[in-house]
Design an enzyme around this catalytic site. Structure first.
Site, mmCIF file in Angstrom:
data_model
loop_
_atom_site.group_PDB
_atom_site.id
_atom_site.type_symbol
_atom_site.label_atom_id
_atom_site.label_comp_id
_atom_site.label_asym_id
_atom_site.label_seq_id
_atom_site.Cartn_x
_atom_site.Cartn_y
_atom_site.Cartn_z
ATOM 1 N N LYS A 199 0.847 -1.191 0.000
ATOM 2 C CA LYS A 199 0.000 0.000 0.000
ATOM 3 C C LYS A 199 0.884 1.243 0.000
ATOM 4 O O LYS A 199 1.908 1.299 0.697
ATOM 5 C CB LYS A 199 -0.902 -0.032 1.238
ATOM 6 C CG LYS A 199 -1.953 1.062 1.330
ATOM 7 C CD LYS A 199 -2.820 0.816 2.555
ATOM 8 C CE LYS A 199 -3.870 1.884 2.772
ATOM 9 N NZ LYS A 199 -4.699 1.610 3.978
ATOM 10 N N SER B 245 -9.377 1.562 3.303
ATOM 11 C CA SER B 245 -8.541 2.324 2.397
ATOM 12 C C SER B 245 -7.490 1.484 1.683
ATOM 13 O O SER B 245 -6.823 1.968 0.782
ATOM 14 C CB SER B 245 -7.850 3.458 3.159
ATOM 15 O OG SER B 245 -6.961 2.941 4.142
ATOM 16 N N SER C 276 -9.942 -1.017 7.258
ATOM 17 C CA SER C 276 -9.283 -0.780 5.974
ATOM 18 C C SER C 276 -8.471 -1.946 5.442
ATOM 19 O O SER C 276 -7.975 -1.883 4.325
ATOM 20 C CB SER C 276 -8.383 0.465 6.057
ATOM 21 O OG SER C 276 -9.183 1.624 6.079
#
Length: 493
Positions: free
Chosen positions: A104, A183, A207
């Site tokens: 990420k 996210s 997330s």
């Protein structure tokens, strides 16, 4: 969208023709686990370079539909070649050696990307995050970075998950106009689309598990503190943690062993369901999800588990205290991090100004949470301290008391509702989610594929108390083996 991909693909395309244009690896990459790949690597029927090239090819050919990969590491093939040399010399570093992993893009990687999705972080960091250092020591091929909900989805009250100013919109690979959830949206969608073997996401509250559920993959939100947060753009260090995302529980356990420094493969011990007691937190409300949960309960009972319906107390009070506490922590923790980044704004107020002046950042939705954080009190504020203490203590009690009162091994709940349509006017359309108790308590939570509502995946989550990471992985692995619910995406329009 992937500024470093051209250089890497140029290396791929000038390689010997047989390897440069692979017609496939001769096996189902979607179904292959890390142990499967390691057996092939050890036998000499596969190399890390060939595996890495295949993932780069998929990023080039498949990712335009999904838009999950924000940047590719220009040294990916060099990393793979080094792994092959170690293996030939009998010096492989473990199961992750030579395995491609995506990260990420709120996780620092020296020299490229590391934007948290924001155009304000245009100058890369000079050093890797601690977890990246661990991956490199283990021999993993750091393939590149995934898109995310910008600033870990803590910029606007009307945000759309999977969108960032740097990466644009990530799509759900099962139905492309549906949302991947945030996210860690890019990490979940990339793993589902077989753009890497595994990925690393981060979670403050939902997330990792929500994008895992909505993209039909496995995601572990570990116990807080097990994985180092050094070099990760924070939302709140009181809840933030990185964790593994994978198509298979065994791969999540192997990646977690590297991230956390403790072997989690004990999670794969068979027979855990027979005689187990599992609490069902039903969270009814979506008929399709209710059917998936009912089938999941049948799977557990057929395997010998007792399933007890439970309700977790204190949820309203946890929610009332969590959000204002996060706002204070976001300002404090992010501004501390920004001071480590060259060329970055130093305060939330300066980020607000940057976004107002930028032609892209506010094009889809606003920055109400940023604006609220500008005036947030400090972490020494008595009101904040009471909010954090209330949220954390009640979240821990909500799990601990239910486990003890019902003599439970773990609690199971639906992870997500079916993915909603991506809609910038309406924003995200959450129907249900079970992430908050474990997230606020700092306890482990793992989502595993459980079924479908139409073409859209639904996961179930297993969570338990402090440091029960191996336990929840063990139940996820047993459920995965019995349910066999996952299927590869079809990229429907």
């Amino acid at each position: 969208m992937r500024p470093l991909l051209a250089a890497v693909l140029a290396v791929v395309l000038i390689a010997p023709p047989a390897a440069a244009h692979p017609v496939g690896l001769g096996f189902d990459l979607d179904a292959a686990t890390i142990p499967d790949l390691v057996r092939r690597l050890d036998a000499g029927t596969l190399t890390s370079v060939r595996l890495t090239r295949e993932y780069l090819r998929r990023i080039e050919t498949v990712d335009p539909k999904v838009n999950a990969v924000l940047a590719v590491d220009p040294r990916a093939l060099e990393q793979a070649a080094a792994s092959d040399r170690r293996r030939r010399a009998g010096q492989a570093r473990g199961l992750m050696d030579g395995i491609p992993v995506l990260l990420k893009d709120n996780i620092d990687t020296a020299g490229y990307a590391s934007t948290a999705g924001s155009r304000a972080l245009s100058t890369p960091p000079s050093v890797d995050a601690e977890l990246v250092t661990r991956l490199r020591r283990a021999g993993a091929v750091v393939l590149g970075k995934t898109n995310l909900s910008e600033w870990a989805n803590f910029r606007s009250t009307r945000s759309t998950s999977g969108w960032s100013g740097v990466g644009g919109q990530t799509n759900n690979p099962y139905v492309l106009h549906r949302n991947p959830c945030g996210s860690s949206s890019g990490s979940g969608a990339a793993v589902a689309a077989s753009l890497a073997q595994v990925a690393v996401g981060t979670e403050t509250d939902g997330s990792i598990v929500c994008p895992s559920g909505q993209n039909g993959v496995v995601g572990l939100k570990p116990t807080l503190g097990v994985v180092s947060g050094e070099g990760i753009v924070p939302l709140s260090t009181r809840q933030d943690t990185a964790g593994p995302m994978a198509r298979h529980v065994v791969d999540a356990a192997i990646l977690m062993s590297v991230l956390g420094g403790v072997d989690h493969r004990a999670a794969l011990r068979p027979g855990v369901l027979k005689g187990a007691r599992i609490g069902l937190w039903r969270l009814a409300g979506n008929a399709g999800v209710d059917r998936v949960v009912a089938r999941s309960v049948e799977v557990l009972r057929r395997a010998g588990a007792t399933v007890v319906e439970v309700d977790l107390p204190y949820q309203d009070r946890i929610g009332e205290a969590e959000f204002p506490a996060l706002t204070v922590e976001f300002k404090h923790d992010l501004e501390k991090y920004l001071r480590t980044r060259p060329g970055a704004p130093r305060t939330i107020a300066s980020l607000v100004g940057f976004n107002r002046a930028d032609p892209v950042e506010l094009s889809k939705f606003g920055q109400e949470l940023f604006e609220a954080a500008v005036d947030a009190p400090g972490v020494d504020d008595p009101g904040y301290r009471e909010q954090r203490a209330t949220a954390t203590s009640l979240a821990r009690r909500s799990v601990d008391e239910v486990l003890a009162a019902n003599d439970l091994d773990v609690i199971m709940a639906p992870t997500n509702s079916p993915a909603w349509k991506t809609d910038y006017a309406a924003g995200d359309a959450y129907e249900l989610g079970s992430s908050t108790p474990a997230a606020v308590a700092g306890y482990p939570n793992v989502s595993v594929p459980a079924g479908f509502v139409g073409e859209l995946p639904v996961g179930v989550s297993f969570f338990a108390g402090y440091r029960a990471d191996v336990k929840v992985l063990r139940f996820a692995a047993a459920f995965e083996s019995e349910a066999r619910a996952r299927r590869a995406p079809r990229y429907l329009p």
